[in-house]
Design an enzyme around this catalytic site. Structure first.
Site, PDB file in Angstrom:
ATOM      1  N   GLY A  13       0.854  -0.914   0.032  1.00  0.00           N
ATOM      2  CA  GLY A  13       0.147  -0.081   0.042  1.00  0.00           C
ATOM      3  C   GLY A  13       0.793   0.927  -0.191  1.00  0.00           C
ATOM      4  O   GLY A  13       0.338   2.310   0.603  1.00  0.00           O
ATOM      5  N   MET A  89      -3.697  -6.509  -6.920  1.00  0.00           N
ATOM      6  CA  MET A  89      -3.307  -7.836  -8.216  1.00  0.00           C
ATOM      7  C   MET A  89      -3.982  -9.349  -8.553  1.00  0.00           C
ATOM      8  O   MET A  89      -3.912  -9.301  -8.960  1.00  0.00           O
ATOM      9  CB  MET A  89      -2.091  -8.675  -6.744  1.00  0.00           C
ATOM     10  CG  MET A  89      -1.064  -7.840  -6.974  1.00  0.00           C
ATOM     11  SD  MET A  89      -0.570  -6.745  -7.664  1.00  0.00           S
ATOM     12  CE  MET A  89       0.627  -8.340  -8.080  1.00  0.00           C
ATOM     13  N   LEU A  92      -9.779  -7.721 -12.942  1.00  0.00           N
ATOM     14  CA  LEU A  92     -11.332  -7.069 -12.549  1.00  0.00           C
ATOM     15  C   LEU A  92     -11.601  -7.448 -13.958  1.00  0.00           C
ATOM     16  O   LEU A  92     -10.631  -7.769 -15.280  1.00  0.00           O
ATOM     17  CB  LEU A  92     -11.079  -6.160 -13.042  1.00  0.00           C
ATOM     18  CG  LEU A  92     -10.159  -4.792 -11.668  1.00  0.00           C
ATOM     19  CD1 LEU A  92     -10.059  -3.774 -11.626  1.00  0.00           C
ATOM     20  CD2 LEU A  92     -11.290  -4.987 -10.255  1.00  0.00           C
ATOM     21  N   ASN A 110      -4.531   2.941 -13.181  1.00  0.00           N
ATOM     22  CA  ASN A 110      -3.917   2.120 -12.121  1.00  0.00           C
ATOM     23  C   ASN A 110      -2.215   2.309 -12.924  1.00  0.00           C
ATOM     24  O   ASN A 110      -1.816   3.127 -13.292  1.00  0.00           O
ATOM     25  CB  ASN A 110      -3.992   0.454 -13.053  1.00  0.00           C
ATOM     26  CG  ASN A 110      -3.127  -0.555 -12.770  1.00  0.00           C
ATOM     27  OD1 ASN A 110      -2.709  -0.714 -11.785  1.00  0.00           O
ATOM     28  ND2 ASN A 110      -2.262  -1.605 -13.978  1.00  0.00           N
ATOM     29  N   HIS A 112       1.346   1.035 -13.150  1.00  0.00           N
ATOM     30  CA  HIS A 112       2.806  -0.406 -13.745  1.00  0.00           C
ATOM     31  C   HIS A 112       3.775   0.109 -13.630  1.00  0.00           C
ATOM     32  O   HIS A 112       4.084   0.758 -14.166  1.00  0.00           O
ATOM     33  CB  HIS A 112       2.049  -0.660 -14.947  1.00  0.00           C
ATOM     34  CG  HIS A 112       2.465  -2.263 -15.535  1.00  0.00           C
ATOM     35  ND1 HIS A 112       2.090  -3.096 -14.548  1.00  0.00           N
ATOM     36  CD2 HIS A 112       3.533  -2.333 -16.436  1.00  0.00           C
ATOM     37  CE1 HIS A 112       2.798  -4.250 -15.985  1.00  0.00           C
ATOM     38  NE2 HIS A 112       3.364  -3.808 -16.688  1.00  0.00           N
TER      39      HIS A 112
HETATM   40  C1  GRF Z   1       3.901  -1.380  -7.581  1.00  0.00           C
HETATM   41  O1  GRF Z   1       5.083  -1.351  -8.066  1.00  0.00           O
HETATM   42  C2  GRF Z   1       2.824  -1.297  -8.463  1.00  0.00           C
HETATM   43  O2  GRF Z   1       3.931  -0.756  -9.350  1.00  0.00           O
HETATM   44  C3  GRF Z   1       2.596  -2.918  -8.081  1.00  0.00           C
HETATM   45  O3  GRF Z   1       2.980  -3.258  -7.326  1.00  0.00           O
HETATM   46  C4  GRF Z   1       3.418  -2.440  -6.223  1.00  0.00           C
HETATM   47  C5  GRF Z   1       2.111  -2.005  -4.937  1.00  0.00           C
HETATM   48  O4  GRF Z   1       3.361  -1.327  -4.913  1.00  0.00           O
HETATM   49  N1  GRF Z   1       2.105  -3.022  -9.085  1.00  0.00           N
HETATM   50  P1  GRF Z   1       2.549  -0.820  -3.595  1.00  0.00           P
HETATM   51  O5  GRF Z   1       1.268  -1.867  -2.619  1.00  0.00           O
HETATM   52  O6  GRF Z   1       1.247   0.822  -3.630  1.00  0.00           O
HETATM   53  O7  GRF Z   1       3.113  -0.749  -2.070  1.00  0.00           O
END
Ligand code: GRF
Length: 214
Positions: A13, A89, A92, A110, A112
């Site tokens: 998060g 993760m 959807l 999102n 990425h």
């Molecule tokens: C981030 O690198 C995001 O881009 C990817 O998962 C990671 C999540 O990190 N999808 P966090 O939960 O915001 O610390």
């Protein structure tokens, strides 16, 4: 009225925290209505609890359809203007994405960890190193029915060729890209909120913004 946003997480998060801190500092002029997670153990939920952010638990153990129904009920009951996936993760369903867009008019975005359209999917940092990409970074994009495929809104890049000369590891690269994510995501949401609050609620999807990071 301020834009109303919600965030979906699965893990640490840290992007959610960056967004929330940007709201507190006034960089983003929006109200964060809730944070949802498919994972009751997600570390980010502790932060949400500490900061009194309402949490919406998603019962993915009962299947995706049931979890998405809870989300749709929440959106119907308490409308939002933007749904932000931040390390969420799960994929959807196309039906959910279409309902948000066509019925509730809620854009989903999102973050990425790659320069899309390169490196869709998982393990982006090790793949960028293996494939010797000259540039790497992160992307904020609109979510559509296909994985990591929607219109690109903004990107932060770093010079990977240089970092490979210093033998950077995938873990170190992940940390550096995550630091860029924490700058990029609030920036995009702040732009959305600013337009929304001025009565022009569309995302800048026709105008890709690229920022060069580290
Ligand atoms: C981030 O690198 C995001 O881009 C990817 O998962 C990671 C999540 O990190 N999808 P966090 O939960 O915001 O610390």
């Amino acid at each position: 009225m301020n834009a109303k946003i919600a965030i979906m997480i699965s893990g640490g998060g840290s992007n959610m925290q960056a967004i929330h801190q940007a709201i507190i500092s006034g960089q983003i002029v929006a109200d964060l209505l809730w944070v949802s997670s498919d994972n009751p153990q997600a570390k980010g939920l502790a932060y949400a609890r500490q900061h009194m952010i309402p949490i919406l638990a998603l019962p993915y153990d009962k299947g995706r359809a049931e979890a998405e129904e809870i989300l749709l009920q929440q959106i119907a009951h308490q409308p939002i203007d933007l749904l932000c996936l931040a390390g969420f993760m799960r994929i959807l369903s196309p039906d959910f994405v279409a309902m948000c867009r066509d019925k509730y008019r809620v854009p989903i975005i999102n973050i990425h960890p790659s320069l899309l359209p390169k490196l869709k999917g998982l393990n982006t940092h090790s793949r960028a190193l293996q494939e010797k990409h000259a540039e790497h970074g992160c992307t904020v994009h609109l979510v559509n029915e296909a994985l990591d495929d929607g219109a690109i809104l903004a990107q932060y890049s770093l010079n990977l060729a240089e970092k490979m000369q210093e033998n950077i590891t995938a873990d170190e690269l992940a940390k550096q890209v995550l630091a860029l994510e924490h700058q990029l995501y609030p920036r995009v949401i702040a732009e959305f909120a600013e337009k929304f609050n001025a009565g022009k609620g569309d995302l800048p999807s026709q105008n890709v913004k690229k920022y060069v990071g580290l």
